[in-house]
Design a protein around this motif. Structure first.
Motif, PDB file in Angstrom:
ATOM      1  N   GLY A  31     -25.889  29.761   4.001  1.00 41.08           N
ATOM      2  CA  GLY A  31     -25.085  30.877   3.516  1.00 41.08           C
ATOM      3  C   GLY A  31     -25.855  31.756   2.540  1.00 41.08           C
ATOM      4  O   GLY A  31     -25.744  32.987   2.580  1.00 41.08           O
ATOM      5  N   THR A  32     -26.621  31.120   1.671  1.00 39.69           N
ATOM      6  CA  THR A  32     -27.435  31.879   0.723  1.00 39.69           C
ATOM      7  C   THR A  32     -28.510  32.692   1.437  1.00 39.69           C
ATOM      8  O   THR A  32     -28.712  33.877   1.134  1.00 39.69           O
ATOM      9  CB  THR A  32     -28.094  30.925  -0.293  1.00 39.69           C
ATOM     10  N   LEU A  33     -29.181  32.071   2.401  1.00 42.48           N
ATOM     11  CA  LEU A  33     -30.203  32.793   3.154  1.00 42.48           C
ATOM     12  C   LEU A  33     -29.595  33.935   3.966  1.00 42.48           C
ATOM     13  O   LEU A  33     -30.170  35.027   4.039  1.00 42.48           O
ATOM     14  CB  LEU A  33     -30.964  31.837   4.065  1.00 42.48           C
ATOM     15  N   ALA A  34     -28.432  33.704   4.563  1.00 42.87           N
ATOM     16  CA  ALA A  34     -27.777  34.770   5.328  1.00 42.87           C
ATOM     17  C   ALA A  34     -27.358  35.903   4.402  1.00 42.87           C
ATOM     18  O   ALA A  34     -27.477  37.081   4.759  1.00 42.87           O
ATOM     19  CB  ALA A  34     -26.574  34.210   6.075  1.00 42.87           C
ATOM     20  N   GLY A  35     -26.873  35.578   3.212  1.00 46.45           N
ATOM     21  CA  GLY A  35     -26.504  36.612   2.251  1.00 46.45           C
ATOM     22  C   GLY A  35     -27.694  37.424   1.791  1.00 46.45           C
ATOM     23  O   GLY A  35     -27.606  38.651   1.656  1.00 46.45           O
ATOM     24  N   LEU A  36     -28.809  36.742   1.545  1.00 47.38           N
ATOM     25  CA  LEU A  36     -30.026  37.465   1.172  1.00 47.38           C
ATOM     26  C   LEU A  36     -30.509  38.369   2.295  1.00 47.38           C
ATOM     27  O   LEU A  36     -30.926  39.510   2.054  1.00 47.38           O
ATOM     28  CB  LEU A  36     -31.126  36.476   0.787  1.00 47.38           C
ATOM     29  N   LEU A  37     -30.434  37.877   3.513  1.00 46.86           N
ATOM     30  CA  LEU A  37     -30.839  38.680   4.661  1.00 46.86           C
ATOM     31  C   LEU A  37     -29.921  39.890   4.832  1.00 46.86           C
ATOM     32  O   LEU A  37     -30.390  41.000   5.097  1.00 46.86           O
ATOM     33  CB  LEU A  37     -30.835  37.824   5.926  1.00 46.86           C
ATOM     34  N   ALA A  39     -28.220  41.372   2.447  1.00 46.37           N
ATOM     35  CA  ALA A  39     -28.482  42.301   1.347  1.00 46.37           C
ATOM     36  C   ALA A  39     -29.787  43.060   1.577  1.00 46.37           C
ATOM     37  O   ALA A  39     -29.883  44.255   1.258  1.00 46.37           O
ATOM     38  CB  ALA A  39     -28.553  41.547   0.033  1.00 46.37           C
ATOM     39  N   ALA A  40     -30.774  42.390   2.134  1.00 47.03           N
ATOM     40  CA  ALA A  40     -32.064  43.040   2.362  1.00 47.03           C
ATOM     41  C   ALA A  40     -32.000  44.068   3.492  1.00 47.03           C
ATOM     42  O   ALA A  40     -32.661  45.097   3.432  1.00 47.03           O
ATOM     43  CB  ALA A  40     -33.129  41.992   2.679  1.00 47.03           C
ATOM     44  N   THR A  41     -31.195  43.772   4.511  1.00 45.22           N
ATOM     45  CA  THR A  41     -31.137  44.673   5.661  1.00 45.22           C
ATOM     46  C   THR A  41     -30.022  45.703   5.558  1.00 45.22           C
ATOM     47  O   THR A  41     -30.033  46.686   6.297  1.00 45.22           O
ATOM     48  CB  THR A  41     -30.948  43.876   6.966  1.00 45.22           C
ATOM     49  N   GLY A  42     -29.055  45.471   4.693  1.00 45.38           N
ATOM     50  CA  GLY A  42     -27.936  46.400   4.565  1.00 45.38           C
ATOM     51  C   GLY A  42     -26.851  46.172   5.602  1.00 45.38           C
ATOM     52  O   GLY A  42     -25.895  46.939   5.678  1.00 45.38           O
ATOM     53  N   VAL A  43     -26.963  45.138   6.390  1.00 40.66           N
ATOM     54  CA  VAL A  43     -25.931  44.802   7.370  1.00 40.66           C
ATOM     55  C   VAL A  43     -24.922  43.895   6.675  1.00 40.66           C
ATOM     56  O   VAL A  43     -25.244  42.777   6.290  1.00 40.66           O
ATOM     57  CB  VAL A  43     -26.547  44.077   8.593  1.00 40.66           C
ATOM     58  N   HIS A  44     -23.697  44.384   6.513  1.00 40.64           N
ATOM     59  CA  HIS A  44     -22.687  43.615   5.779  1.00 40.64           C
ATOM     60  C   HIS A  44     -21.529  43.223   6.691  1.00 40.64           C
ATOM     61  O   HIS A  44     -20.367  43.297   6.312  1.00 40.64           O
ATOM     62  CB  HIS A  44     -22.181  44.415   4.588  1.00 40.64           C
ATOM     63  N   GLU A  45     -21.861  42.799   7.873  1.00 40.72           N
ATOM     64  CA  GLU A  45     -20.851  42.336   8.821  1.00 40.72           C
ATOM     65  C   GLU A  45     -20.569  40.861   8.540  1.00 40.72           C
ATOM     66  O   GLU A  45     -21.487  40.064   8.352  1.00 40.72           O
ATOM     67  CB  GLU A  45     -21.376  42.515  10.251  1.00 40.72           C
ATOM     68  N   GLN A  46     -19.296  40.474   8.523  1.00 43.91           N
ATOM     69  CA  GLN A  46     -18.925  39.097   8.185  1.00 43.91           C
ATOM     70  C   GLN A  46     -19.411  38.099   9.222  1.00 43.91           C
ATOM     71  O   GLN A  46     -19.756  36.965   8.895  1.00 43.91           O
ATOM     72  CB  GLN A  46     -17.417  38.986   8.031  1.00 43.91           C
ATOM     73  N   VAL A  47     -19.446  38.505  10.476  1.00 40.91           N
ATOM     74  CA  VAL A  47     -19.861  37.598  11.547  1.00 40.91           C
ATOM     75  C   VAL A  47     -21.319  37.201  11.393  1.00 40.91           C
ATOM     76  O   VAL A  47     -21.702  36.070  11.714  1.00 40.91           O
ATOM     77  CB  VAL A  47     -19.605  38.259  12.925  1.00 40.91           C
ATOM     78  N   VAL A  48     -22.141  38.091  10.871  1.00 41.85           N
ATOM     79  CA  VAL A  48     -23.565  37.799  10.690  1.00 41.85           C
ATOM     80  C   VAL A  48     -23.753  36.649   9.702  1.00 41.85           C
ATOM     81  O   VAL A  48     -24.667  35.840   9.844  1.00 41.85           O
ATOM     82  CB  VAL A  48     -24.324  39.063  10.221  1.00 41.85           C
ATOM     83  N   GLY A  49     -22.889  36.533   8.721  1.00 38.88           N
ATOM     84  CA  GLY A  49     -22.981  35.428   7.777  1.00 38.88           C
ATOM     85  C   GLY A  49     -22.263  34.181   8.255  1.00 38.88           C
ATOM     86  O   GLY A  49     -22.643  33.060   7.917  1.00 38.88           O
ATOM     87  N   LEU A  50     -21.217  34.352   9.065  1.00 41.41           N
ATOM     88  CA  LEU A  50     -20.400  33.219   9.488  1.00 41.41           C
ATOM     89  C   LEU A  50     -21.052  32.404  10.606  1.00 41.41           C
ATOM     90  O   LEU A  50     -21.055  31.173  10.554  1.00 41.41           O
ATOM     91  CB  LEU A  50     -19.027  33.722   9.950  1.00 41.41           C
ATOM     92  N   VAL A  51     -21.591  33.061  11.596  1.00 36.52           N
ATOM     93  CA  VAL A  51     -22.131  32.362  12.768  1.00 36.52           C
ATOM     94  C   VAL A  51     -23.287  31.414  12.408  1.00 36.52           C
ATOM     95  O   VAL A  51     -23.287  30.261  12.850  1.00 36.52           O
ATOM     96  CB  VAL A  51     -22.532  33.375  13.871  1.00 36.52           C
ATOM     97  N   PRO A  52     -24.260  31.836  11.605  1.00 39.14           N
ATOM     98  CA  PRO A  52     -25.328  30.872  11.250  1.00 39.14           C
ATOM     99  C   PRO A  52     -24.801  29.669  10.456  1.00 39.14           C
ATOM    100  O   PRO A  52     -25.249  28.542  10.667  1.00 39.14           O
ATOM    101  CB  PRO A  52     -26.293  31.691  10.400  1.00 39.14           C
ATOM    102  N   ARG A  53     -23.833  29.912   9.565  1.00 41.41           N
ATOM    103  CA  ARG A  53     -23.259  28.794   8.804  1.00 41.41           C
ATOM    104  C   ARG A  53     -22.545  27.811   9.713  1.00 41.41           C
ATOM    105  O   ARG A  53     -22.709  26.594   9.570  1.00 41.41           O
ATOM    106  CB  ARG A  53     -22.289  29.308   7.741  1.00 41.41           C
ATOM    107  N   LEU A  54     -21.740  28.316  10.631  1.00 45.27           N
ATOM    108  CA  LEU A  54     -21.037  27.430  11.560  1.00 45.27           C
ATOM    109  C   LEU A  54     -22.005  26.668  12.457  1.00 45.27           C
ATOM    110  O   LEU A  54     -21.835  25.464  12.685  1.00 45.27           O
ATOM    111  CB  LEU A  54     -20.060  28.236  12.414  1.00 45.27           C
TER     112      LEU A  54
END
Length: 83
Positions: A31-37, A39-54
């Motif tokens: 989750g931390t790595l997905a959040g950093l990614l 923030a770095a790319t400017g993509v703030h879609e919830q699915v982008v953070g949820l799918v890797p965690r799941l």
């Protein structure tokens, strides 16, 4: 009687924490790595953070499930047989 009950609750809480720790730690790291990614790319879609965690949680559960079941079975056996 209360000393035995307190010890049983303590063992149960420690076993639960130990069994849940691998999944929680991996979820936190991913989750931390997905959040950093994000923030770095400017993509703030919830699915982008949820799918890797799941996906990471499922992989860790599949890898550690036999160990988790064995740990909990040991606790239940110790509880059932008593002191």
């Amino acid at each position: 009687m209360t000393d035995g009950l307190v010890e049983l609750v303590r063992q149960g809480l420690l076993a639960g924490l130990l069994v849940a720790a691998p999944v929680l730690l991996v979820c936190f790291v991913v989750g931390t790595l997905a959040g950093l990614l994000q923030a770095a790319t400017g993509v703030h879609e919830q699915v982008v953070g949820l799918v890797p965690r799941l996906a990471a949680m499922v992989l860790v559960l599949l890898a550690t499930l036999p160990w988790m079941v064995e740990r909990l079975a040991e606790l239940f056996r110790a509880t059932a047989t008593g002191p």
